[in-house]
Design a protein around this motif. Structure first.
Motif, mmCIF file in Angstrom:
data_model
loop_
_atom_site.group_PDB
_atom_site.id
_atom_site.type_symbol
_atom_site.label_atom_id
_atom_site.label_comp_id
_atom_site.label_asym_id
_atom_site.label_seq_id
_atom_site.Cartn_x
_atom_site.Cartn_y
_atom_site.Cartn_z
ATOM 1 N N SER A 21 -2.321 -0.710 7.797
ATOM 2 C CA SER A 21 -2.173 -0.181 9.107
ATOM 3 C C SER A 21 -1.059 -0.112 10.171
ATOM 4 C CB SER A 21 -3.755 -0.802 10.033
ATOM 5 O OG SER A 21 -3.402 -1.524 10.511
ATOM 6 N N ARG A 23 1.077 0.669 9.040
ATOM 7 C CA ARG A 23 2.526 1.353 8.893
ATOM 8 C C ARG A 23 2.506 3.496 8.741
ATOM 9 N NH1 ARG A 23 4.292 3.349 2.165
ATOM 10 N NH2 ARG A 23 5.749 4.729 2.788
ATOM 11 N N ASN A 24 2.188 3.780 9.602
ATOM 12 C CA ASN A 24 1.952 5.615 9.486
ATOM 13 C C ASN A 24 2.763 6.170 8.731
ATOM 14 O OD1 ASN A 24 0.885 7.969 10.303
ATOM 15 N ND2 ASN A 24 0.456 7.656 12.494
ATOM 16 N N LYS A 25 2.348 6.587 7.344
ATOM 17 C CA LYS A 25 2.497 7.507 6.577
ATOM 18 C C LYS A 25 3.458 9.237 6.962
ATOM 19 C CE LYS A 25 1.228 4.360 2.331
ATOM 20 N NZ LYS A 25 0.824 5.788 0.991
ATOM 21 N N LYS A 26 2.240 9.125 7.976
ATOM 22 C CA LYS A 26 1.809 10.712 8.186
ATOM 23 C C LYS A 26 3.572 10.970 8.998
ATOM 24 C CE LYS A 26 -2.876 11.902 8.382
ATOM 25 N NZ LYS A 26 -3.935 12.533 8.787
ATOM 26 N N ILE A 27 3.736 9.634 10.582
ATOM 27 C CA ILE A 27 4.821 10.583 11.505
ATOM 28 C C ILE A 27 5.793 8.916 10.656
ATOM 29 C CG2 ILE A 27 3.849 11.577 12.734
ATOM 30 C CD1 ILE A 27 3.661 8.880 14.550
ATOM 31 N N HIS A 28 5.997 8.494 9.383
ATOM 32 C CA HIS A 28 7.211 7.546 9.240
ATOM 33 C C HIS A 28 7.243 6.647 9.876
ATOM 34 C CE1 HIS A 28 7.652 9.858 5.268
ATOM 35 N NE2 HIS A 28 7.790 10.822 6.131
ATOM 36 N N ASN A 40 11.336 2.817 11.375
ATOM 37 C CA ASN A 40 11.031 3.709 10.969
ATOM 38 C C ASN A 40 10.071 3.022 9.810
ATOM 39 O OD1 ASN A 40 12.119 4.904 8.411
ATOM 40 N ND2 ASN A 40 11.794 7.183 9.321
ATOM 41 N N ASP A 41 9.704 3.968 8.837
ATOM 42 C CA ASP A 41 8.964 2.193 7.718
ATOM 43 C C ASP A 41 9.782 2.412 6.452
ATOM 44 O OD1 ASP A 41 8.271 5.352 7.208
ATOM 45 O OD2 ASP A 41 6.346 5.686 6.850
#
Length: 69
Positions: A21, A23-28, A40-41
């Motif tokens: 958690s 990392r939020n893939k939707k908003i990088h 940034n991820d």
């Protein structure tokens, strides 16, 4: 050289905390749940891969060489 890329986008480069958690893939966006570091991820993944490569090279033994006098 090859390094294992698993969890590199989930691992905090500051404190080392690994959590899905983070990392939020939707908003990088990477946000460490332990120390709060944000970035940034994809950048986080690249930073961790770079660090792993540097650590690998630093821990590699240089073969003995003969120096001519």
């Amino acid at each position: 050289i090859k390094v294992d890329p698993r969890y590199t986008s989930q691992c905090c480069p500051c404190c080392g905390h690994v959590e899905k958690s983070n990392r939020n893939k939707k908003i990088h966006l990477f946000t460490c749940k332990k120390c709060g570091y944000k970035s940034n991820d994809d950048r986080i993944g690249a930073m961790n891969l770079y660090r792993m490569g540097i650590n690998y090279l630093a821990n590699s033994q240089v073969p003995n060489t003969v120096v001519a006098e």
